[in-house]
Write a protein that holds these residues in place. Sequence first.
Motif, short mmCIF file in Angstrom:
data_model
loop_
_atom_site.label_atom_id
_atom_site.label_comp_id
_atom_site.label_asym_id
_atom_site.label_seq_id
_atom_site.Cartn_x
_atom_site.Cartn_y
_atom_site.Cartn_z
N ARG A 191 2.58 6.28 1.03
CA ARG A 191 2.01 6.11 0.08
C ARG A 191 3.01 5.18 -1.28
O ARG A 191 3.90 4.74 -0.37
N HIS A 220 4.10 2.35 -4.66
CA HIS A 220 3.61 3.08 -5.67
C HIS A 220 4.89 1.98 -6.37
O HIS A 220 5.74 2.17 -6.11
N ASP A 277 1.29 -1.70 -12.61
CA ASP A 277 1.05 -0.28 -12.35
C ASP A 277 0.44 -1.12 -10.90
O ASP A 277 -1.29 -2.05 -10.97
N SER A 333 -1.10 1.66 -7.36
CA SER A 333 -0.36 2.27 -6.50
C SER A 333 -1.68 2.41 -5.38
O SER A 333 -2.26 1.73 -5.21
#
Length: 289
Positions: A67, A69, A104, A106
């Motif tokens: 992951r 972010h 943002d 992700s």
Amino acid sequence: MKKLSLLAVSALAIAISAIMIQFQNGNPSVETITFFPLNDAVKFKSASTSLSLFQDKKNNQHQVDWRVHSSLDREAYLRQDMGLLFVNGVLQKKFAKWEQDTADLSQEERISYRESARYDAISFHYAELHGDGNRITSAQRMSDDMIYVIDSPFSPLQSFTIAKSNQEKEWKKVLDQSVRNRLELSLKHAENTFRFKVSDYLSIPLDTIRRYEDQPFTGFTKQETANILGKLWEGLYKYYYLGIKKSDGTTIDPIGSTMPLILIAKDKSHLLVVTQTSTRESIILKQRL
């Protein structure tokens, strides 16, 4: 703007000209990372890369969740994140994401592998900002993570970052040595091919590059180091992530290539990026400092 250029064993001038023409006249629809002067007033609120092991296997392979972010302190004209995942020192996965008018980003991927391994993930988080008078600036940050996965018929499936038990310490030693050997062979092959001296450079594996957000390269200021890092990632995206141009002019996917080694010349004149393709051809990218 200083670019990375490909050094070929023969026809050096032609190879450099060819690669510069390729990217000056490249397909404008391919999104890229372009370094602009850094804006000290813009900050990343958070940036993270994480690796975690799933406890259940699938098709006799363990699975790792990857992951990435990042969050900027304001919306940017363009936000981009680029991630590279190396397994035992070899590029196994890559991804990049970009969006306009956002703060943002992700991303998440699942990786499957069949044996014990060391996973190294590193990400470059980037923002392009447009101000008054058509002034363009940028913000950047890196994040990384690593885990060891023990996948052996003689023990339960497990993972760790810091070795605690004797078994974990032994596996760490074995896997670290495997990565070291691979990178040393890659570097030695490049040194013999391109006839340069490794002793003239400071060698930095890509998985350790993030430490230089907090400390400058030897002989450089913190601001100079930040600029070098930004231009380095611009070049890595264009000449590594999007495809490695070989000495014969063909382009090869970087998957299966060795982790890049960053070599900074001790005379502060240039840096080299050394890797070996999946077909075992040594590649050097050069950037003037």
